[in-house]
Design an enzyme around this catalytic site. Structure first.
Site, mmCIF file in Angstrom:
data_model
loop_
_atom_site.group_PDB
_atom_site.id
_atom_site.type_symbol
_atom_site.label_atom_id
_atom_site.label_comp_id
_atom_site.label_asym_id
_atom_site.label_seq_id
_atom_site.Cartn_x
_atom_site.Cartn_y
_atom_site.Cartn_z
ATOM 1 N N ASP A 177 1.893 7.114 3.707
ATOM 2 C CA ASP A 177 1.319 7.081 5.053
ATOM 3 C C ASP A 177 2.440 7.079 6.095
ATOM 4 O O ASP A 177 2.380 7.819 7.079
ATOM 5 C CB ASP A 177 0.437 5.845 5.201
ATOM 6 C CG ASP A 177 -0.095 5.675 6.610
ATOM 7 O OD1 ASP A 177 -0.829 6.559 7.092
ATOM 8 O OD2 ASP A 177 0.231 4.643 7.235
ATOM 9 N N SER A 178 3.459 6.279 5.869
ATOM 10 C CA SER A 178 4.578 6.199 6.818
ATOM 11 C C SER A 178 5.378 7.491 6.864
ATOM 12 O O SER A 178 5.778 7.949 7.938
ATOM 13 C CB SER A 178 5.512 5.044 6.445
ATOM 14 O OG SER A 178 4.846 3.825 6.565
#
Length: 153
Positions: A37-38
């Site tokens: 996600d990051s």
């Protein structure tokens, strides 16, 4: 695995923070999704700010459109056809993982497919396979742009 010419930030970070070597296959799919996600968020934010200096609110709006679960889910539909067997297995593990977080304003299908997408990105990141990450994200973003064009956006 391509390394950028010049500074090897990955080796430097591992050395400076005394990071241990870990078998990436030992990570849970939700841990892979957490880092994925990051990584995906950083790629999208980099693309958005490359378009020029804007108000933070506008940057956030443009970024949000591409990082929401429904967009990631749609991207995943397209890139599934180009995944290796190993990549597809990582995606499935992420998609099928039982998350304690409810899907906010997203369908459960989109949320699970997006979690699989993020797990795949996280796994590729931990393998240091930036080329593959960029290639897959580019395929997905081209598809999203085509969908937007069809809608007249």
């Amino acid at each position: 695995m391509e390394k950028s010419i010049g500074f090897d930030w990955e080796s430097y970070m591992r050395r400076e923070f005394e990071m241990k070597e870990v078998n990436i296959d030992s990570y849970s799919p939700l841990t892979l999704a957490y880092i994925g996600d990051s990584v995906y968020d950083l790629i999208i934010k980099s693309l958005v700010i490359n378009e020029g200096n804007k108000q933070v609110k506008k940057l956030h709006q443009e970024t949000s459109r591409m990082v929401q679960a429904s967009a990631q889910s749609e991207m995943m539909r397209v890139i599934q056809g180009v995944l290796t067997e190993e990549e597809h297995a990582v995606y499935r593990r992420g998609r099928n993982a039982k998350s304690v977080s409810p899907a906010r304003n997203q369908s459960l299908t989109d949320y699970r497919r997006a979690t699989g997408f993020e797990a795949l990105i996280g796994w590729l990141y931990l393998k240091s396979d930036w080329k593959r990450i960029i290639d897959l994200v580019k395929i997905g973003l081209i598809h999203l742009d085509e969908m937007d064009a069809e809608k007249g956006e």
